[in-house]
Design a protein around this motif. Structure first.
Motif, PDB file in Angstrom:
ATOM      1  N   TYR A 222      34.992  40.185  30.995  1.00  0.00           N
ATOM      2  CA  TYR A 222      35.987  39.680  29.997  1.00  0.00           C
ATOM      3  C   TYR A 222      36.593  40.576  29.766  1.00  0.00           C
ATOM      4  CZ  TYR A 222      31.333  37.709  27.785  1.00  0.00           C
ATOM      5  OH  TYR A 222      29.787  37.222  27.985  1.00  0.00           O
ATOM      6  N   ALA A 223      36.259  42.002  29.891  1.00  0.00           N
ATOM      7  CA  ALA A 223      37.756  42.631  30.421  1.00  0.00           C
ATOM      8  C   ALA A 223      39.136  41.875  31.589  1.00  0.00           C
ATOM      9  CB  ALA A 223      37.375  44.180  30.775  1.00  0.00           C
ATOM     10  N   ALA A 224      38.642  41.853  32.143  1.00  0.00           N
ATOM     11  CA  ALA A 224      39.436  40.675  33.655  1.00  0.00           C
ATOM     12  C   ALA A 224      40.534  40.353  32.749  1.00  0.00           C
ATOM     13  CB  ALA A 224      38.625  40.720  35.010  1.00  0.00           C
TER      14      ALA A 224
ATOM     15  N   ASN B 201      32.843  16.139  36.900  1.00  0.00           N
ATOM     16  CA  ASN B 201      32.853  16.804  36.054  1.00  0.00           C
ATOM     17  C   ASN B 201      31.559  17.844  36.536  1.00  0.00           C
ATOM     18  OD1 ASN B 201      34.713  16.627  34.868  1.00  0.00           O
ATOM     19  ND2 ASN B 201      34.045  14.542  34.188  1.00  0.00           N
ATOM     20  N   GLU B 202      30.465  17.606  38.000  1.00  0.00           N
ATOM     21  CA  GLU B 202      29.693  17.522  37.924  1.00  0.00           C
ATOM     22  C   GLU B 202      29.572  19.379  38.264  1.00  0.00           C
ATOM     23  OE1 GLU B 202      26.902  16.042  37.302  1.00  0.00           O
ATOM     24  OE2 GLU B 202      28.057  14.462  36.714  1.00  0.00           O
ATOM     25  N   PRO B 203      28.439  19.174  38.141  1.00  0.00           N
ATOM     26  CA  PRO B 203      28.313  21.432  38.478  1.00  0.00           C
ATOM     27  C   PRO B 203      28.169  21.385  40.042  1.00  0.00           C
ATOM     28  CG  PRO B 203      27.011  21.064  36.564  1.00  0.00           C
ATOM     29  CD  PRO B 203      27.633  19.667  36.831  1.00  0.00           C
ATOM     30  N   LEU B 204      29.248  22.439  40.134  1.00  0.00           N
ATOM     31  CA  LEU B 204      28.953  22.447  41.917  1.00  0.00           C
ATOM     32  C   LEU B 204      29.033  24.135  41.770  1.00  0.00           C
ATOM     33  CD1 LEU B 204      32.488  20.991  42.780  1.00  0.00           C
ATOM     34  CD2 LEU B 204      30.222  20.121  43.127  1.00  0.00           C
ATOM     35  N   ALA B 205      27.639  24.140  43.283  1.00  0.00           N
ATOM     36  CA  ALA B 205      27.535  25.903  43.015  1.00  0.00           C
ATOM     37  C   ALA B 205      28.780  26.570  43.960  1.00  0.00           C
ATOM     38  CB  ALA B 205      26.588  25.586  44.519  1.00  0.00           C
ATOM     39  N   PHE B 206      28.397  27.594  43.310  1.00  0.00           N
ATOM     40  CA  PHE B 206      29.803  28.355  43.853  1.00  0.00           C
ATOM     41  C   PHE B 206      29.098  30.339  43.982  1.00  0.00           C
ATOM     42  CE2 PHE B 206      32.811  31.432  42.919  1.00  0.00           C
ATOM     43  CZ  PHE B 206      34.097  30.626  43.532  1.00  0.00           C
ATOM     44  N   PRO B 207      28.969  30.754  44.905  1.00  0.00           N
ATOM     45  CA  PRO B 207      28.454  31.932  45.564  1.00  0.00           C
ATOM     46  C   PRO B 207      29.233  32.819  44.251  1.00  0.00           C
ATOM     47  CG  PRO B 207      30.265  31.673  47.435  1.00  0.00           C
ATOM     48  CD  PRO B 207      30.209  30.150  46.505  1.00  0.00           C
ATOM     49  N   TYR B 208      27.754  34.227  44.333  1.00  0.00           N
ATOM     50  CA  TYR B 208      28.636  35.570  44.304  1.00  0.00           C
ATOM     51  C   TYR B 208      28.690  36.168  45.504  1.00  0.00           C
ATOM     52  CZ  TYR B 208      25.318  34.215  40.018  1.00  0.00           C
ATOM     53  OH  TYR B 208      25.335  34.591  38.471  1.00  0.00           O
ATOM     54  N   ALA B 209      29.593  36.932  45.194  1.00  0.00           N
ATOM     55  CA  ALA B 209      30.326  37.973  46.369  1.00  0.00           C
ATOM     56  C   ALA B 209      29.184  38.598  47.205  1.00  0.00           C
ATOM     57  CB  ALA B 209      31.331  38.988  45.914  1.00  0.00           C
ATOM     58  N   PHE B 210      27.838  39.080  46.309  1.00  0.00           N
ATOM     59  CA  PHE B 210      27.541  40.447  46.719  1.00  0.00           C
ATOM     60  C   PHE B 210      25.873  39.758  46.042  1.00  0.00           C
ATOM     61  CE2 PHE B 210      30.711  42.872  47.059  1.00  0.00           C
ATOM     62  CZ  PHE B 210      30.521  43.005  47.896  1.00  0.00           C
ATOM     63  N   ASP B 211      24.858  39.988  46.492  1.00  0.00           N
ATOM     64  CA  ASP B 211      23.469  39.973  46.147  1.00  0.00           C
ATOM     65  C   ASP B 211      23.390  39.983  44.744  1.00  0.00           C
ATOM     66  OD1 ASP B 211      20.763  39.148  45.631  1.00  0.00           O
ATOM     67  OD2 ASP B 211      19.750  41.277  46.816  1.00  0.00           O
TER      68      ASP B 211
ATOM     69  N   ALA C  66      39.126  37.213  37.958  1.00  0.00           N
ATOM     70  CA  ALA C  66      38.389  36.960  36.530  1.00  0.00           C
ATOM     71  C   ALA C  66      37.666  35.580  36.499  1.00  0.00           C
ATOM     72  CB  ALA C  66      39.168  37.501  35.118  1.00  0.00           C
ATOM     73  N   GLY C  67      38.209  34.986  37.105  1.00  0.00           N
ATOM     74  CA  GLY C  67      37.516  32.904  37.153  1.00  0.00           C
ATOM     75  C   GLY C  67      36.389  33.078  38.127  1.00  0.00           C
ATOM     76  N   LEU C  68      37.040  33.745  39.542  1.00  0.00           N
ATOM     77  CA  LEU C  68      36.108  33.959  41.047  1.00  0.00           C
ATOM     78  C   LEU C  68      35.117  34.781  40.010  1.00  0.00           C
ATOM     79  CD1 LEU C  68      38.618  35.284  43.842  1.00  0.00           C
ATOM     80  CD2 LEU C  68      37.253  33.111  42.993  1.00  0.00           C
ATOM     81  N   LEU C  69      34.967  35.793  39.522  1.00  0.00           N
ATOM     82  CA  LEU C  69      34.049  36.889  39.199  1.00  0.00           C
ATOM     83  C   LEU C  69      32.793  36.210  37.851  1.00  0.00           C
ATOM     84  CD1 LEU C  69      35.818  40.387  38.721  1.00  0.00           C
ATOM     85  CD2 LEU C  69      34.408  39.007  41.078  1.00  0.00           C
ATOM     86  N   ALA C  70      32.848  35.174  36.829  1.00  0.00           N
ATOM     87  CA  ALA C  70      32.598  34.744  36.145  1.00  0.00           C
ATOM     88  C   ALA C  70      32.104  33.826  36.570  1.00  0.00           C
ATOM     89  CB  ALA C  70      33.953  34.566  35.073  1.00  0.00           C
ATOM     90  N   THR C  71      32.665  32.777  37.424  1.00  0.00           N
ATOM     91  CA  THR C  71      31.792  31.387  37.433  1.00  0.00           C
ATOM     92  C   THR C  71      31.403  31.135  37.633  1.00  0.00           C
ATOM     93  OG1 THR C  71      34.376  30.226  37.880  1.00  0.00           O
ATOM     94  CG2 THR C  71      32.754  29.373  38.799  1.00  0.00           C
TER      95      THR C  71
END
Length: 283
Positions: A18-20, A115-125, A196-201
């Motif tokens: 939220y802060a980002a 509009n279908e949800p797509l799997a988006f990876p986290y940066a780390f575990d 922020a989008g990359l971190l929140a998605t």
């Protein structure tokens, strides 16, 4: 007590996001005095581009870099093509344009990527009470906040950007290229918004994925003060932890209501935010 501890840690991680995004709003507001309601859409397109690059190359970090660059370009183009022609009109005109851009870009994203949800990876575990990804999110946001503070307070670029926003005519007489400074503000804000989008998605990407995050980010910015980057960062973390408690003790369906209630209360009692400076008007 264990639940309280877990909720606090989860709130810190969410609050960093939220802060980002709130910081992106503050950068544009400080640089151009415009509240950019299209910020989540700019971040959305950048994140979809990151998804496409990551899927094509298998490299998360290449997609990450592409998203930041794309976000910067989108921010610059938005200011040049849509906002600059409105510079002599009311602030309401800019708000309407950014709201319209939000809807258009979300629709375009749906048409291109579905509009279908797509799997988006986290940066780390992401597994664990306070995972490696959570730590990455918090550290990145704190680093970006420090960088923005240094730019605005201690560099000639930051001084010129503030002068262009608050006193453009005076800035022009002193040789400041006001148009370039406004464009730079939008580019910088869009880059931070893309981050922020990359971190929140994660874990799923879809056209409306950042709508809720934007509501919380706007609340954090108002809570801390739209002209105060440090206040926005503090507001984001405070809001994240508070909403985490609301979700844990009262149910997740109450989170959005609580955020909107905080927004209304702050705007009513202290429009400049808890950390912003109240404006004094002589009559």
């Amino acid at each position: 007590m264990q639940d309280f501890f877990d909720l606090t840690l989860g709130g810190i991680s969410a609050g960093a996001v939220y802060a980002a995004l709130g910081l992106a709003l503050v950068i544009i507001y400080r640089a151009t005095r415009v509240v950019n309601f299209a910020q989540p859409a700019l971040a959305l397109i950048s994140t979809y581009l990151a998804y496409s690059v990551t899927k094509a190359t298998g490299s998360y970090w290449l997609g990450f870099a592409v998203a930041i660059v794309a976000g910067t370009v989108l921010g610059v183009a938005t200011e040049r093509l849509l906002i600059r022609p409105l510079r002599h009109r009311s602030e309401l005109s800019s708000i309407i344009v950014t709201l319209g851009l939000l809807l258009v870009l979300q629709a375009i994203a749906g048409m291109i990527w579905s509009n279908e949800p797509l799997a988006f990876p986290y940066a780390f575990d992401f597994r664990g009470r306070f995972s490696a990804n959570d730590l990455f999110v918090v550290l990145v946001v704190l680093a970006i906040a420090a960088l923005v503070l240094v730019v605005f307070k201690y560099t000639p670029l930051g001084l010129r950007m503030r002068a262009a926003a608050f006193a453009p005519e005076v800035a022009r007489t002193l040789g400041v290229r006001v148009g370039l400074m406004l464009t730079a503000g939008w580019g910088l804000a869009a880059a931070v918004g893309s981050l922020a989008g990359l971190l929140a998605t994660p874990p799923f990407l879809f056209p409306n994925v950042l709508d809720g995050v934007f509501v919380y980010a706007l609340t954090a910015a108002v809570l801390g003060g739209l002209d105060n980057p440090l206040g926005t960062i503090a507001g984001g973390f405070v809001l994240g932890v508070g909403l985490s408690y609301v979700s844990g003790y009262f149910g997740p369906e109450m989170v959005t209501i609580a955020a909107l209630a905080i927004l209304v209360v702050v705007l009513t009692l202290r429009p400049s935010g808890l950390f912003g400076r109240a404006k004094v008007r002589r009559v």
